[in-house]
Design a protein around this motif. Structure first.
Motif, PDB file in Angstrom:
ATOM      1  N   ASP A   1       2.192   4.552  -1.999  1.00 11.74           N
ATOM      2  CA  ASP A   1       1.913   3.613  -0.907  1.00 11.74           C
ATOM      3  C   ASP A   1       0.452   3.200  -0.908  1.00 11.74           C
ATOM      4  O   ASP A   1       0.123   2.032  -0.670  1.00 11.74           O
ATOM      5  CB  ASP A   1       2.258   4.240   0.449  1.00 11.74           C
TER       6      ASP A   1
ATOM      7  N   ALA B   1      -0.201   0.638  -3.475  1.00 16.87           N
ATOM      8  CA  ALA B   1       0.398  -0.631  -3.057  1.00 16.87           C
ATOM      9  C   ALA B   1      -0.454  -1.361  -2.016  1.00 16.87           C
ATOM     10  O   ALA B   1      -0.350  -2.575  -1.873  1.00 16.87           O
ATOM     11  CB  ALA B   1       1.796  -0.390  -2.511  1.00 16.87           C
TER      12      ALA B   1
ATOM     13  N   ALA C   1      -2.756  -3.423  -6.481  1.00 18.99           N
ATOM     14  CA  ALA C   1      -1.297  -3.553  -6.425  1.00 18.99           C
ATOM     15  C   ALA C   1      -0.786  -4.642  -7.376  1.00 18.99           C
ATOM     16  O   ALA C   1       0.291  -4.507  -7.947  1.00 18.99           O
ATOM     17  CB  ALA C   1      -0.839  -3.829  -5.003  1.00 18.99           C
ATOM     18  N   ARG C   2      -1.564  -5.685  -7.551  1.00 19.34           N
ATOM     19  CA  ARG C   2      -1.139  -6.775  -8.446  1.00 19.34           C
ATOM     20  C   ARG C   2      -1.407  -6.469  -9.913  1.00 19.34           C
ATOM     21  O   ARG C   2      -0.957  -7.182 -10.786  1.00 19.34           O
ATOM     22  CB  ARG C   2      -1.831  -8.067  -8.058  1.00 19.34           C
TER      23      ARG C   2
ATOM     24  N   SER D   1       1.690  -1.655 -12.430  1.00 17.13           N
ATOM     25  CA  SER D   1       3.146  -1.680 -12.247  1.00 17.13           C
ATOM     26  C   SER D   1       3.640  -0.293 -11.861  1.00 17.13           C
ATOM     27  O   SER D   1       2.957   0.716 -12.072  1.00 17.13           O
ATOM     28  CB  SER D   1       3.830  -2.135 -13.530  1.00 17.13           C
ATOM     29  N   ARG D   2       4.833  -0.239 -11.319  1.00 16.23           N
ATOM     30  CA  ARG D   2       5.436   1.047 -10.961  1.00 16.23           C
ATOM     31  C   ARG D   2       5.572   1.912 -12.223  1.00 16.23           C
ATOM     32  O   ARG D   2       5.385   3.128 -12.169  1.00 16.23           O
ATOM     33  CB  ARG D   2       6.796   0.788 -10.306  1.00 16.23           C
TER      34      ARG D   2
END
Length: 150
Positions: free
Chosen positions: A112, A115, A120-121, A124-125
């Motif tokens: 979190d 993110a 966040a951009r 990647s996960r």
């Protein structure tokens, strides 16, 4: 009847200091603010109203996370100079405090946290799924400056 404050204002009270004894962690009390020592005061009368409070990360902010996830965005070393140039014509810095502590986080908390960052951009996960990659503690390190209008 106790005062109810919005969460953001409630958090900012920890950064303000009692005008009498300079302790932190102010709390609302029957229409006033009270410090842990017991001094009560009116927030506007003591000069806290009308201030612009700017909180920004230091180079140590989330260092453990940035050290393990190379795609994380770093803190721009020129950020302070840019902020000063932008605000100086209109505001005067009254006080700056550094707030730093170690936060212990679960894996979902760390995900979190990533993110919510500018990274966040860029992350990647899949970048975060490697077992053991994410730290279970991170340094929170910010500067908080109160400005008054010129």
């Amino acid at each position: 009847m106790p005062m109810t404050l919005p969460p953001a204002l409630d958090l900012s009270l920890d950064l303000l200091r009692c005008p009498t004894c300079r302790t932190r962690h102010l709390r609302p009390d029957h229409g006033a603010l009270r410090c842990p020592v017991g001094h009560a005061f009116d927030i506007a009368r003591h000069g806290y109203a009308g201030r612009l409070v700017v909180i920004r990360p230091t180079g140590r902010h989330l260092a453990e996370l940035r050290g393990r996830v190379p795609a994380m965005v770093t803190v721009d070393p020129a950020k302070e100079q840019r902020l000063h140039r932008a605000l100086n014509p209109f505001f005067e810095a009254v006080v700056t405090e550094q707030v730093e502590y170690l936060a212990v986080l679960s894996r979902p908390d760390v995900l979190d946290l990533v993110a919510m960052t500018p990274s966040a951009r860029h992350v990647s996960r899949a970048d975060l799924d490697e077992d053991g990659l994410l730290p279970d503690r991170v340094t929170v390190s910010v500067l908080a400056t109160a400005y008054r209008p010129r």
